[in-house]
Design an enzyme around this catalytic site. Structure first.
Site, PDB file in Angstrom:
ATOM      1  N   GLU A 177       0.814  -1.229   0.000  1.00  0.00           N
ATOM      2  CA  GLU A 177       0.000   0.000   0.000  1.00  0.00           C
ATOM      3  C   GLU A 177       0.847   1.279   0.000  1.00  0.00           C
ATOM      4  O   GLU A 177       0.619   2.180   0.800  1.00  0.00           O
ATOM      5  CB  GLU A 177      -0.952  -0.010   1.211  1.00  0.00           C
ATOM      6  CG  GLU A 177      -1.869  -1.224   1.223  1.00  0.00           C
ATOM      7  CD  GLU A 177      -2.760  -1.320   2.459  1.00  0.00           C
ATOM      8  OE1 GLU A 177      -2.564  -0.533   3.401  1.00  0.00           O
ATOM      9  OE2 GLU A 177      -3.637  -2.197   2.491  1.00  0.00           O
ATOM     10  N   ASN A 219       2.074  -4.836  -3.321  1.00  0.00           N
ATOM     11  CA  ASN A 219       0.723  -5.296  -3.006  1.00  0.00           C
ATOM     12  C   ASN A 219      -0.145  -4.091  -2.643  1.00  0.00           C
ATOM     13  O   ASN A 219       0.296  -3.196  -1.914  1.00  0.00           O
ATOM     14  CB  ASN A 219       0.829  -6.248  -1.789  1.00  0.00           C
ATOM     15  CG  ASN A 219      -0.439  -7.000  -1.487  1.00  0.00           C
ATOM     16  OD1 ASN A 219      -1.022  -7.624  -2.372  1.00  0.00           O
ATOM     17  ND2 ASN A 219      -0.876  -6.967  -0.222  1.00  0.00           N
ATOM     18  N   HIS A 255     -10.190  -6.473  -1.876  1.00  0.00           N
ATOM     19  CA  HIS A 255     -11.199  -6.192  -0.839  1.00  0.00           C
ATOM     20  C   HIS A 255     -12.363  -5.468  -1.517  1.00  0.00           C
ATOM     21  O   HIS A 255     -12.320  -4.257  -1.725  1.00  0.00           O
ATOM     22  CB  HIS A 255     -10.613  -5.301   0.258  1.00  0.00           C
ATOM     23  CG  HIS A 255      -9.560  -5.980   1.075  1.00  0.00           C
ATOM     24  ND1 HIS A 255      -9.827  -7.063   1.869  1.00  0.00           N
ATOM     25  CD2 HIS A 255      -8.235  -5.740   1.206  1.00  0.00           C
ATOM     26  CE1 HIS A 255      -8.714  -7.468   2.473  1.00  0.00           C
ATOM     27  NE2 HIS A 255      -7.737  -6.682   2.082  1.00  0.00           N
ATOM     28  N   GLU A 284      -5.868 -10.895  -1.015  1.00  0.00           N
ATOM     29  CA  GLU A 284      -6.667 -10.686   0.211  1.00  0.00           C
ATOM     30  C   GLU A 284      -8.155 -10.609  -0.117  1.00  0.00           C
ATOM     31  O   GLU A 284      -8.863  -9.716   0.354  1.00  0.00           O
ATOM     32  CB  GLU A 284      -6.240  -9.391   0.915  1.00  0.00           C
ATOM     33  CG  GLU A 284      -4.758  -9.320   1.230  1.00  0.00           C
ATOM     34  CD  GLU A 284      -4.333  -8.054   1.977  1.00  0.00           C
ATOM     35  OE1 GLU A 284      -5.199  -7.338   2.504  1.00  0.00           O
ATOM     36  OE2 GLU A 284      -3.115  -7.790   2.027  1.00  0.00           O
ATOM     37  N   ASP A 286     -11.959 -10.545  -0.273  1.00  0.00           N
ATOM     38  CA  ASP A 286     -13.220 -10.658   0.464  1.00  0.00           C
ATOM     39  C   ASP A 286     -14.234  -9.727  -0.193  1.00  0.00           C
ATOM     40  O   ASP A 286     -13.871  -8.824  -0.941  1.00  0.00           O
ATOM     41  CB  ASP A 286     -13.075 -10.417   1.978  1.00  0.00           C
ATOM     42  CG  ASP A 286     -12.402  -9.118   2.382  1.00  0.00           C
ATOM     43  OD1 ASP A 286     -12.308  -8.192   1.537  1.00  0.00           O
ATOM     44  OD2 ASP A 286     -11.971  -8.999   3.543  1.00  0.00           O
TER      45      ASP A 286
HETATM   46  C1  XIL Z   1      -5.873  -6.439   8.527  1.00  0.00           C
HETATM   47  C2  XIL Z   1      -6.084  -7.663   9.415  1.00  0.00           C
HETATM   48  O1  XIL Z   1      -6.993  -8.524   8.772  1.00  0.00           O
HETATM   49  C3  XIL Z   1      -6.570  -7.259  10.781  1.00  0.00           C
HETATM   50  O2  XIL Z   1      -6.568  -8.385  11.644  1.00  0.00           O
HETATM   51  C4  XIL Z   1      -5.696  -6.161  11.367  1.00  0.00           C
HETATM   52  O3  XIL Z   1      -6.258  -5.733  12.592  1.00  0.00           O
HETATM   53  C5  XIL Z   1      -5.546  -5.007  10.420  1.00  0.00           C
HETATM   54  O4  XIL Z   1      -5.075  -5.472   9.157  1.00  0.00           O
HETATM   55  N1  XIL Z   1      -4.746  -4.676   3.848  1.00  0.00           N
HETATM   56  C6  XIL Z   1      -3.694  -5.451   4.279  1.00  0.00           C
HETATM   57  C7  XIL Z   1      -3.876  -6.356   5.437  1.00  0.00           C
HETATM   58  O5  XIL Z   1      -2.646  -5.467   3.633  1.00  0.00           O
HETATM   59  O6  XIL Z   1      -2.702  -6.536   6.154  1.00  0.00           O
HETATM   60  C8  XIL Z   1      -4.990  -5.858   6.352  1.00  0.00           C
HETATM   61  O7  XIL Z   1      -5.213  -6.848   7.338  1.00  0.00           O
HETATM   62  C9  XIL Z   1      -6.239  -5.573   5.574  1.00  0.00           C
HETATM   63  C10 XIL Z   1      -6.004  -4.519   4.523  1.00  0.00           C
END
Ligand code: XIL
Length: 368
Positions: A177, A219, A255, A284, A286
């Site tokens: 990020e 990422n 996400h 990641e 969802d």
């Molecule tokens: C999130 C985790 O899922 C949580 O448990 C934590 O409290 C905060 O981070 N982008 C990312 C991940 O790269 O590392 C993040 O994960 C979600 C967003």
């Protein structure tokens, strides 16, 4: 209760009918497929070359939750991880605040256990993450270090953490990020702020020195369909490759949220990176939605379609090495904690039974 004024009632009925008519007229989505048989497993259905992954719950928001630390304690959850997935990503256990809680102390126990579990079950591990603006320990963010000290701290951290798992962690999200949505470098990234953009290249070089076999990723989120952020990564990757920096892949977090749009145009966007010789991955995934009780069938169908589009977008790009789900089941997902009134973001209900999204993912994998 006052009666609904007639014109309003008529309007409401008319729009409800219009909605029904509209959705009835839609053709079946291309991603809707068969129901997965009970003995189906995502990892077995995946085509060669694609790993199917999950975040391993622990640390982060789980610390304040009213359940025991999930990975060591929840046996049915461990069985789900072992049986469905061919790749695991520690959700928080390799982030700075967790793995490096004091300047002279590392805490490797949780990550060691995940790596050992993965080896026992024939799974790859994705390391997450080395250079990020978030989840850094106070000693680092509040310490008064010179630029030279900060550089040494990062170098030492990367050498130690990547070196410890050399040959055992296949992919690392080296930088996470680093751009904002406009495609500008994030001003809150401590490393870039203090040491300049060149620190990103150095982080990749240091990670490569510590494990020459690991594939090293950039990422980020919100760039599946292209746009200024994706363009910024494309420009950066071209520069890095031209300088011989060992960047090997770009991770698209995936996400998704109903309040935004479906990941259209994803394959074309990702192919721009594949054409440069890089791997791409969904790291990641969802799909969150507004929830007030149980999601409706319409919501579940839309979620299944969007998960399907993410998976197909990656596969169609040509060199998609992994597709990782960020949390399962719903009760372990970060979504309700970070996005109030939203949830139900994973393909599994809390009792580990499968949602339509599971069937869609399985159907796509099985058909490839
Ligand atoms: C999130 C985790 O899922 C949580 O448990 C934590 O409290 C905060 O981070 N982008 C990312 C991940 O790269 O590392 C993040 O994960 C979600 C967003």
């Amino acid at each position: 209760m006052p009666a609904t004024p007639r014109p309003l009632l008529v309007l409401a009925l008319a729009s409800a009918l219009a909605l029904t008519a509209c959705s009835a007229a839609e053709p079946d989505p291309p991603t809707a497929g068969p129901t997965a048989p009970a003995d189906a497993r995502l990892r077995d259905a995946a085509p060669e070359g694609l790993l199917v992954g999950a975040a391993v719950a622990g640390g982060g928001h789980h610390v304040d939750a009213d359940y025991p630390d999930p990975f060591p304690n929840d046996e049915p959850y461990r069985e789900l991880l072992a049986s469905e997935f061919s790749s695991l990503t520690p959700e928080n256990q390799l982030k700075w605040e967790f793995v490096h809680p004091e300047r002279d102390r590392y805490e490797f126990g949780a990550a060691d256990a995940i790596v050992a579990f993965a080896e026992e079950h024939g799974q790859a591990v994705r390391g997450h993450t080395l250079l990020w603006h978030s989840q850094n320990p106070d000693w680092l963010t509040e310490g008064e270090f010179s630029d030279a000290e900060l550089r040494d701290i990062l170098h030492e951290h990367i050498s130690t953490v990547v070196g410890r798992y050399a040959g055992r962690i296949a992919e690392w999200d080296v930088a996470n990020e680093i751009f904002d949505d406009s495609g500008a470098l994030r001003s809150e990234n401590l490393w870039i702020l203090r040491l300049g953009e060149g620190i990103v290249a150095d982080a990749f070089r240091w990670a490569h020195e510590a494990d020459p076999d690991a594939r090293l990723f950039l990422n980020d989120y919100g760039m599946e369909s292209g746009g200024p952020k994706a363009d910024a990564y494309l420009a950066l990757v071209k520069e890095l490759l031209a300088e011989g920096v060992p960047v090997g892949g770009v991770g698209f977090q995936g996400h998704l949220a109903f309040e935004y749009s479906a990941p259209g145009g994803m394959a074309d966007n990702l192919r721009r990176f594949v054409d440069l010789g890089l791997a791409v991955a969904v790291t990641e995934a969802d799909v969150r939605m507004p929830v007030d009780g149980t999601p409706t069938n319409a919501q579940l169908t839309q979620q299944a379609e969007w998960f399907g589009e993410l998976l197909e977008g990656c596969l169609d790009a040509g060199h998609c090495t992994s597709f990782t789900l960020w949390g399962a089941p719903d009760r372990y997902s970060w979504v309700p904690v970070f996005f109030p009134s939203q949830g139900a973001a994973t393909p599994w209900w809390d009792d580990l039974s499968r949602k339509p999204a599971y069937d869609t993912l399985w159907g796509i994998l099985d058909a490839r």
